[in-house]
Motif scaffolding. Structure first.
Motif, short mmCIF file in Angstrom:
data_model
loop_
_atom_site.label_atom_id
_atom_site.label_comp_id
_atom_site.label_asym_id
_atom_site.label_seq_id
_atom_site.Cartn_x
_atom_site.Cartn_y
_atom_site.Cartn_z
N ASN A 130 0.42 -1.13 0.37
CA ASN A 130 -0.33 0.37 0.45
C ASN A 130 0.90 1.35 -0.02
OD1 ASN A 130 -3.03 1.71 -0.03
ND2 ASN A 130 -2.25 1.96 2.49
N GLY A 131 2.25 0.97 0.38
CA GLY A 131 3.05 2.26 0.68
C GLY A 131 2.90 3.65 1.66
N GLU A 132 1.82 3.22 2.35
CA GLU A 132 2.07 3.96 3.97
C GLU A 132 0.95 3.01 4.91
OE1 GLU A 132 -1.40 6.81 4.00
OE2 GLU A 132 -1.28 6.92 1.48
N GLY A 133 1.16 3.68 6.06
CA GLY A 133 0.21 2.70 7.53
C GLY A 133 -1.18 2.86 6.70
N MET A 134 -1.83 1.33 7.40
CA MET A 134 -3.47 1.21 7.82
C MET A 134 -3.64 0.52 9.00
SD MET A 134 -2.93 -1.43 3.91
CE MET A 134 -4.93 -1.74 3.81
N SER A 135 -3.28 0.87 9.85
CA SER A 135 -3.80 0.49 11.28
C SER A 135 -3.64 1.45 11.94
CB SER A 135 -2.41 -0.60 11.42
OG SER A 135 -1.21 -0.14 11.20
N GLY A 136 -4.41 1.63 12.72
CA GLY A 136 -4.72 2.05 14.16
C GLY A 136 -3.64 1.73 14.83
N SER A 137 -3.10 2.62 16.48
CA SER A 137 -2.18 1.22 16.94
C SER A 137 -3.44 0.69 18.11
CB SER A 137 -1.78 2.67 18.11
OG SER A 137 -2.34 3.43 19.11
N LEU A 138 -3.02 0.72 19.02
CA LEU A 138 -3.70 -0.39 19.96
C LEU A 138 -5.38 0.29 20.71
CD1 LEU A 138 -3.66 -3.90 21.74
CD2 LEU A 138 -2.75 -2.13 24.02
N SER A 139 -5.18 1.46 20.85
CA SER A 139 -6.14 2.21 21.71
C SER A 139 -7.00 2.86 19.93
CB SER A 139 -6.15 2.88 22.23
OG SER A 139 -5.47 2.86 23.18
N HIS A 140 -6.64 2.60 19.34
CA HIS A 140 -7.22 3.12 17.28
C HIS A 140 -7.79 2.10 17.30
CE1 HIS A 140 -6.34 7.19 19.75
NE2 HIS A 140 -4.79 6.32 19.98
N ARG A 141 -8.03 0.70 17.43
CA ARG A 141 -8.56 -0.01 16.44
C ARG A 141 -9.16 0.17 15.38
NH1 ARG A 141 -8.48 -5.66 15.82
NH2 ARG A 141 -10.22 -6.52 15.15
N HIS A 142 -10.22 1.58 15.56
CA HIS A 142 -11.32 1.70 15.00
C HIS A 142 -11.37 3.15 13.83
CE1 HIS A 142 -10.53 5.61 17.39
NE2 HIS A 142 -11.19 6.29 16.75
N LEU A 143 -9.24 3.05 13.13
CA LEU A 143 -8.97 3.72 12.44
C LEU A 143 -8.35 2.54 11.65
CD1 LEU A 143 -7.31 6.29 14.27
CD2 LEU A 143 -9.87 6.40 13.22
N THR A 144 -8.23 1.76 11.54
CA THR A 144 -7.32 0.65 11.26
C THR A 144 -8.49 -0.20 9.49
OG1 THR A 144 -6.15 -0.37 12.93
CG2 THR A 144 -6.94 -1.78 10.79
N ASP A 145 -7.75 0.37 8.27
CA ASP A 145 -8.18 0.19 7.03
C ASP A 145 -9.09 -1.63 8.04
OD1 ASP A 145 -8.07 -1.26 4.48
OD2 ASP A 145 -8.06 0.82 3.54
N PRO A 146 -10.87 -1.39 6.23
CA PRO A 146 -11.19 -2.81 6.59
C PRO A 146 -10.99 -4.02 6.67
CG PRO A 146 -12.92 -0.94 6.39
CD PRO A 146 -10.86 -0.48 6.46
N ALA A 147 -9.66 -3.46 5.46
CA ALA A 147 -9.28 -4.30 5.20
C ALA A 147 -8.42 -5.55 6.17
CB ALA A 147 -8.28 -4.16 3.08
N LEU A 148 -7.51 -4.78 6.32
CA LEU A 148 -6.89 -5.04 7.52
C LEU A 148 -6.89 -5.92 8.25
CD1 LEU A 148 -3.03 -5.54 7.94
CD2 LEU A 148 -3.59 -3.40 8.57
N LEU A 149 -8.18 -5.13 8.99
CA LEU A 149 -8.79 -5.80 9.98
C LEU A 149 -9.16 -7.31 9.59
CD1 LEU A 149 -11.80 -3.35 11.32
CD2 LEU A 149 -9.37 -3.98 12.42
N GLU A 150 -9.96 -7.62 8.27
CA GLU A 150 -10.05 -8.55 8.01
C GLU A 150 -8.84 -9.83 8.04
OE1 GLU A 150 -12.54 -10.32 4.22
OE2 GLU A 150 -11.78 -8.12 3.94
N LEU A 151 -8.27 -9.22 7.38
CA LEU A 151 -6.55 -9.80 7.11
C LEU A 151 -6.35 -10.17 8.65
CD1 LEU A 151 -4.34 -10.97 5.39
CD2 LEU A 151 -3.03 -9.00 6.08
N ASN A 152 -6.48 -10.29 9.93
CA ASN A 152 -6.47 -10.23 11.60
C ASN A 152 -4.68 -10.80 11.57
OD1 ASN A 152 -6.90 -11.02 13.97
ND2 ASN A 152 -7.57 -12.33 13.46
N SER A 153 -3.83 -10.18 10.81
CA SER A 153 -2.98 -10.61 11.05
C SER A 153 -2.05 -10.19 12.43
CB SER A 153 -1.87 -9.80 9.51
OG SER A 153 -0.38 -9.80 9.40
N THR A 154 -1.12 -11.05 12.64
CA THR A 154 0.05 -10.50 13.70
C THR A 154 0.95 -9.49 13.69
OG1 THR A 154 1.12 -11.74 15.28
CG2 THR A 154 1.94 -12.12 13.11
N VAL A 155 1.19 -9.16 14.40
CA VAL A 155 2.29 -7.96 14.11
C VAL A 155 3.47 -8.57 14.92
CG1 VAL A 155 0.92 -6.32 14.67
CG2 VAL A 155 2.08 -7.51 16.51
#
Length: 474
Positions: free
Chosen positions: A95-120
């Motif tokens: 994507n070339g830029e961040g798509m995720s909110g940090s621990l307290s900002h999950r609502h800002l994470t891109d839906p595609a990344l939420l659906e991926l449900n990936s580990t960090v």
């Protein structure tokens, strides 16, 4: 185009500022003399966001994992660092830029990344069953190549692991077993736990489903030769808060502390719950049976750092400190309480030991002698290393220059049959005034004398969490 990182967020600047490159250094310059008996690799893990995250403030626990590997051979030290190339890393990289909110900002994470449900995969790294596994507590382990650090993908124990794995599994040095668990085992913010045991080859042998008193962040646990101890602290999880943009994890002290004690071969019906005053523990040093009682040595906070109350307000006007305490339980008595003894009164974190004595009576413990977030003070403070003799109560400490901070210290035995505590401590030191890091080697029996060798990097290793040592083969 990748957006710039903020310059005013305490967990994205100074000691915590991510680095933006991967590199190899085949022969680091060394001051002093690295013991030739030190043969193997020190792996360290920690959050290093690839791109600027969405939402402020940034939470230290968020961010892509980055592994730092220091390889020792015949007095030479080489270095390699790589991001843990998880599905999240690949998606954001494309994507070339961040798509995720940090621990307290999950609502800002891109839906595609939420659906991926990936580990960090950013919290710990262990070697077991001939696999190098990068860990964080909300997903399955992520395997990487032990030499190149290239990704091998999720490791699910031959598809027998249905969910997540703690970042703090316990290795049994007697049986070779790996004992681990997952909290919120049935889904986000559920109150249940799932216990697992794998044999020395990494084959899953046993799983037990357990109910806890309430949903809680269970970062660590302890194991003895006969029991497994699950601490449930009132740092609670709430789906209702998460869906209403309130803190997903928050401090609710009225719920108190509940400690579950389970025989190692027990079933869910065998767990016994002890209760105590509200407190929080991120990390345990060790636990053992003394013949009649269960003893647990823990870094205890009166209130948790880095997490707020349910309404988002801070739990304290000052950053909370942890201190090393000893909890003692009587598993055969008729009381639901336990006793506490203060072992050392200095603030500290990241406790470790000579891992050959894990789950057994032991004498020597090591920890960082500074609060866990001391690094936000930059050049106004420092973070050293302490050694405690648990038999005599004597302590020793080494402090670097003001502005310098030591990472978690990892013990390496001098040889397989060495006495407990006979070996070295390895710690990565951030030199704040120079904005770069050194790998320090200490004589574990005399840390107050300072490092006996330093391997010098030309760049910073950002503040991370945990690491482990892998002996050289042959």
């Amino acid at each position: 185009m990748a957006l710039p990182f903020p310059t005013d967020d305490p967990f994205l600047i100074g000691y915590y500022e991510p680095i933006h490159m991967e590199c190899d250094a085949p022969n680091l310059p060394v001051t002093g003399e690295v013991p030739k008996a030190l043969r193997g690799t020190l792996y360290r893990n920690g959050p290093n966001p690839q791109f600027a995250p969405r939402g402020r403030p940034h939470h230290w626990f968020s961010g892509d994992g980055m592994l730092h590997a220091f390889h020792f051979d015949e007095g030479r030290v080489s270095y390699r660092n790589r991001w843990v190339r998880t599905p999240k890393w690949f998606m954001e990289n494309a994507n070339g830029e961040g798509m995720s909110g940090s621990l307290s900002h999950r609502h800002l994470t891109d839906p595609a990344l939420l659906e991926l449900n990936s580990t960090v995969a950013n919290t710990n790294v262990i070697w077991h069953g001939n696999r190098l596994l990068a860990l964080e507590e909300a997903h399955a382990p992520f395997e990487v190549d032990p030499v190149t650090l290239e990704p091998r993908g999720y490791h699910r124990f031959e598809d027998k692991l249905p969910g997540a794995m703690t970042a703090h599994p316990k290795y049994d040095p007697v049986t070779g077993e790996l004992i681990f668990f997952a909290y919120a085992a049935s889904g986000r913010f559920t109150s249940d736990l799932m216990l697992h045991v794998a044999d020395r080859e990494g084959r899953l042998q046993r799983s037990v489903h357990l109910d806890a008193p309430f949903p809680s962040m269970v970062h660590d646990f302890v194991v003895t030769r006969t029991h497994i101890i699950f601490p449930i602290f009132p740092l609670t999880g709430s789906m209702e808060r998460a869906t209403n943009q309130l803190p997903p994890y928050a401090w609710e002290p009225d719920k108190g502390t509940h400690i579950g004690v389970l025989p190692r071969d027990g079933t869910a019906a065998d767990i016994r719950w002890f209760t105590g005053e509200p407190c929080f523990v991120f990390h345990a040093m060790n636990a053992f049976d003394d013949g009649k009682q269960i003893v647990c040595d823990m870094m205890k906070y009166d209130v948790p750092p880095l997490f707020p109350r349910p309404d988002g307000s801070p739990v304290s006007n000052e950053s909370p400190d942890a201190r090393l305490v000893r909890w003692t339980f009587d598993p055969t008595g008729n009381t639901a309480s336990f006793t506490e003894q203060l072992l050392d009164d200095r603030p500290g974190e990241f406790p470790r030991l000579d891992e050959r004595f894990a789950m057994s009576q032991y004498r020597h413990g090591y920890f960082n002698s500074a609060p866990v977030t001391e690094g936000v003070k930059g050049g106004a403070a420092r973070g050293g290393i302490a050694h405690i003799d648990l038999i005599t109560g004597r302590t020793a400490e080494w402090l670097p220059e003001i502005g310098d901070y030591c990472s978690e210290a990892i013990f390496v035995e001098r040889h397989a049959d060495a006495l407990e505590g006979d070996g070295w401590l390895l710690s990565v030191i951030w030199r704040g005034n120079q904005n770069r890091s050194d790998l320090a080697v200490f004589d574990a029996a005399d840390i107050a004398a300072g490092p006996i060798a330093l391997a010098h990097l030309s760049h910073r290793v950002p503040a991370g969490f945990h690491g482990n040592w892998r002996n050289a083969l042959g």
